[in-house]
Design a protein around this motif. Structure first.
Motif, short mmCIF file in Angstrom:
data_model
loop_
_atom_site.label_atom_id
_atom_site.label_comp_id
_atom_site.label_asym_id
_atom_site.label_seq_id
_atom_site.Cartn_x
_atom_site.Cartn_y
_atom_site.Cartn_z
N LEU A 225 0.81 -1.26 0.01
CA LEU A 225 0.09 0.01 -0.09
C LEU A 225 0.93 1.28 0.08
CD1 LEU A 225 -2.87 -1.07 2.47
CD2 LEU A 225 -3.15 -0.69 0.13
N THR A 226 1.96 1.35 0.68
CA THR A 226 2.84 2.52 0.44
C THR A 226 3.49 2.56 -0.75
OG1 THR A 226 4.91 1.30 1.69
CG2 THR A 226 3.50 2.48 3.15
N GLU A 227 3.84 1.29 -1.39
CA GLU A 227 4.57 1.44 -2.64
C GLU A 227 3.56 1.94 -3.66
OE1 GLU A 227 7.52 0.70 -4.14
OE2 GLU A 227 8.65 0.65 -2.36
N LEU A 228 2.29 1.80 -3.62
CA LEU A 228 0.93 2.13 -4.32
C LEU A 228 0.86 3.53 -4.18
CD1 LEU A 228 -1.32 -1.00 -3.89
CD2 LEU A 228 -0.55 -0.01 -6.18
N LYS A 229 1.41 4.05 -3.18
CA LYS A 229 1.13 5.38 -2.52
C LYS A 229 -0.42 5.74 -2.30
CE LYS A 229 5.24 6.93 -3.53
NZ LYS A 229 6.07 6.18 -2.82
N LEU A 230 -1.08 4.63 -1.93
CA LEU A 230 -2.32 4.73 -1.10
C LEU A 230 -2.15 5.04 0.07
CD1 LEU A 230 -4.07 1.61 -2.94
CD2 LEU A 230 -4.52 4.30 -3.13
N LEU A 231 -1.12 4.94 0.76
CA LEU A 231 -0.94 5.19 2.18
C LEU A 231 0.68 5.87 2.19
CD1 LEU A 231 -1.98 2.10 4.38
CD2 LEU A 231 -3.12 4.32 4.08
N PRO A 232 0.96 7.05 3.08
CA PRO A 232 2.04 7.66 2.85
C PRO A 232 3.15 6.86 3.63
CG PRO A 232 0.70 8.75 4.54
CD PRO A 232 -0.04 7.64 3.98
N GLY A 233 4.48 7.29 3.42
CA GLY A 233 5.56 6.63 4.05
C GLY A 233 6.02 5.43 3.35
N ALA A 234 7.04 4.68 4.14
CA ALA A 234 7.68 3.55 3.80
C ALA A 234 8.02 2.65 4.88
CB ALA A 234 8.96 3.91 2.88
N LEU A 235 8.31 1.37 4.66
CA LEU A 235 8.58 0.47 5.70
C LEU A 235 10.06 0.29 5.42
CD1 LEU A 235 6.49 0.01 7.80
CD2 LEU A 235 5.38 -0.06 5.27
N LEU A 236 11.01 0.48 6.46
CA LEU A 236 12.41 0.32 6.23
C LEU A 236 12.88 -0.87 7.12
CD1 LEU A 236 13.82 3.86 7.37
CD2 LEU A 236 13.57 3.06 4.97
N LYS A 237 13.94 -1.40 7.07
CA LYS A 237 14.46 -2.30 7.75
C LYS A 237 14.45 -2.24 9.03
CE LYS A 237 17.93 -4.43 5.10
NZ LYS A 237 17.65 -5.49 4.67
N ASN A 238 14.12 -3.17 9.96
CA ASN A 238 14.10 -2.95 11.37
C ASN A 238 15.27 -2.21 11.91
OD1 ASN A 238 11.43 -3.98 11.26
ND2 ASN A 238 12.18 -6.08 12.29
N MET A 239 15.07 -1.55 13.04
CA MET A 239 16.17 -0.86 13.37
C MET A 239 17.34 -1.49 13.96
SD MET A 239 17.26 2.06 13.66
CE MET A 239 15.92 3.57 13.59
N ASP A 240 17.10 -2.99 14.44
CA ASP A 240 18.09 -3.63 15.00
C ASP A 240 18.39 -4.80 13.93
OD1 ASP A 240 16.16 -5.63 14.92
OD2 ASP A 240 16.42 -5.86 17.25
N LEU A 241 17.88 -4.58 12.85
CA LEU A 241 18.33 -5.50 11.44
C LEU A 241 17.91 -7.00 11.52
CD1 LEU A 241 21.97 -4.31 10.95
CD2 LEU A 241 20.07 -3.77 9.44
N LYS A 242 17.07 -7.40 12.58
CA LYS A 242 16.54 -8.57 12.98
C LYS A 242 15.34 -8.70 12.47
CE LYS A 242 19.36 -10.18 16.88
NZ LYS A 242 19.74 -9.12 17.92
#
Lengths: 81, 218
Positions: B90-107
């Motif tokens: 949904l964020t890639e479609l821009k139907l929702l704003p923002g993006a999901l990044l790698k978890n902060m601790d990389l796990k």
């Protein structure tokens, strides 16, 4: 043929925990560096066209798919194959 | 309520959502990503690793045949819920704003997760109470919600944050676990309510999300 070498990295304002982990690894080996940022490298071979069109096309590809402009930036160089 | 669960190559939570909806009496079906008609009241984008998460999570799924018509569907008031990989799509479609990044601790984190309901006045969260704490499990490597300052302010101002983490597990800005679009018909969330919909499987906190949606159509 022309080949584009595209580099994608996270925007400066976004923390890169992978880079931080690698920086720590380098430090343990005795390499003291300021920062490490990790990104992606994409190579695209293009059909015959002039350089100007190729640049236009690569910009379009990057903005439409290859990067997410919310979080990433890109740079590239184009070379004769 | 007619519901459709989209199945992409690499989806792996599709049958979980399907079962919950079916058990609660919804008229539910699977929709293969190659189909071209969204003829349901609720479209579910399930969790998993659509198209192997190549390039970025959700980046390739965005171009699937079934999603070509999603902008019109949403514009006309159709409901969409994206869970985990569905949120990323949904964020890639821009139907929702923002993006999901790698978890902060990389796990990759797979665990129970306590959330607080921040907005109970939505089609999706109407059977919860604002401030209530619920346990929906998380299972993701890229769930670290990012949006720029301005977008975050707007999300807060418009009351678009539906669920927040109580103990932020992944670095998400403003503890965001789930957000809704301005219009109120598209919800994206990283935690899995469908995995908390049976006491045999550890709890039933998630059931009300699906029940609430189904009851709206009665």
């Amino acid at each position: 043929m022309l080949k584009a070498y595209i580099d994608v990295t996270l925007k400066k304002s976004i923390l890169d925990p992978q880079g931080t982990a690698v920086k720590e690894g380098l430090s343990k080996l005795g390499f003291e560096v300021e920062t490490v940022r990790i990104g992606k490298h994409i190579e695209v071979t293009l059909n015959d066209m002039n350089r100007e069109n190729a640049e236009k096309l690569i910009d379009e590809m990057c903005l439409k798919l290859l990067i997410n402009p919310e979080i990433e930036v890109y740079s590239y160089r184009i070379e004769e194959e | 309520m007619k519901a459709g669960v989209v199945v992409f190559p690499g989806s792996n939570c599709d049958s979980d959502v399907y079962s919950v909806l079916k058990e609660l009496g919804a008229d539910v079906k699977y929709i293969w990503h190659g189909e071209d008609k969204i003829d349901v009241d609720l479209l579910v984008l399930p969790g998993g690793f659509s198209y192997g998460d190549y390039l970025r999570c959700g980046a390739i799924a965005r171009f699937s045949k079934i999603l070509e018509g999603i902008y019109d569907y949403v514009e006309n008031g159709g409901y969409v819920i994206g869970i985990c990989n569905g949120f990323q799509i949904l964020t890639e479609l821009k139907l929702l704003p923002g993006a999901l990044l790698k978890n902060m601790d990389l796990k990759f984190i797979c665990s129970d997760c306590i959330l607080e309901v921040s907005n109970d006045n939505t089609f999706f969260s109407r059977l919860y109470k604002k401030g209530e704490r619920v346990n929906f499990p998380i299972a993701h490597g890229e769930g670290n919600y990012y949006a720029d300052d301005e977008t975050l302010k707007e999300l807060e101002r418009n009351n678009q944050i539906v669920f927040r983490y109580v103990n932020n597990p992944n670095g998400s800005r403003n503890d965001i676990a789930g957000i809704i679009n301005k219009k109120g018909n598209v919800l994206g969330m990283m935690p899995h309510p469908e995995r908390r919909a049976s006491s045999l499987l550890g709890g039933t906190d998630g059931i009300r999300l699906f029940k609430g949606m189904i009851e709206s159509f009665k």
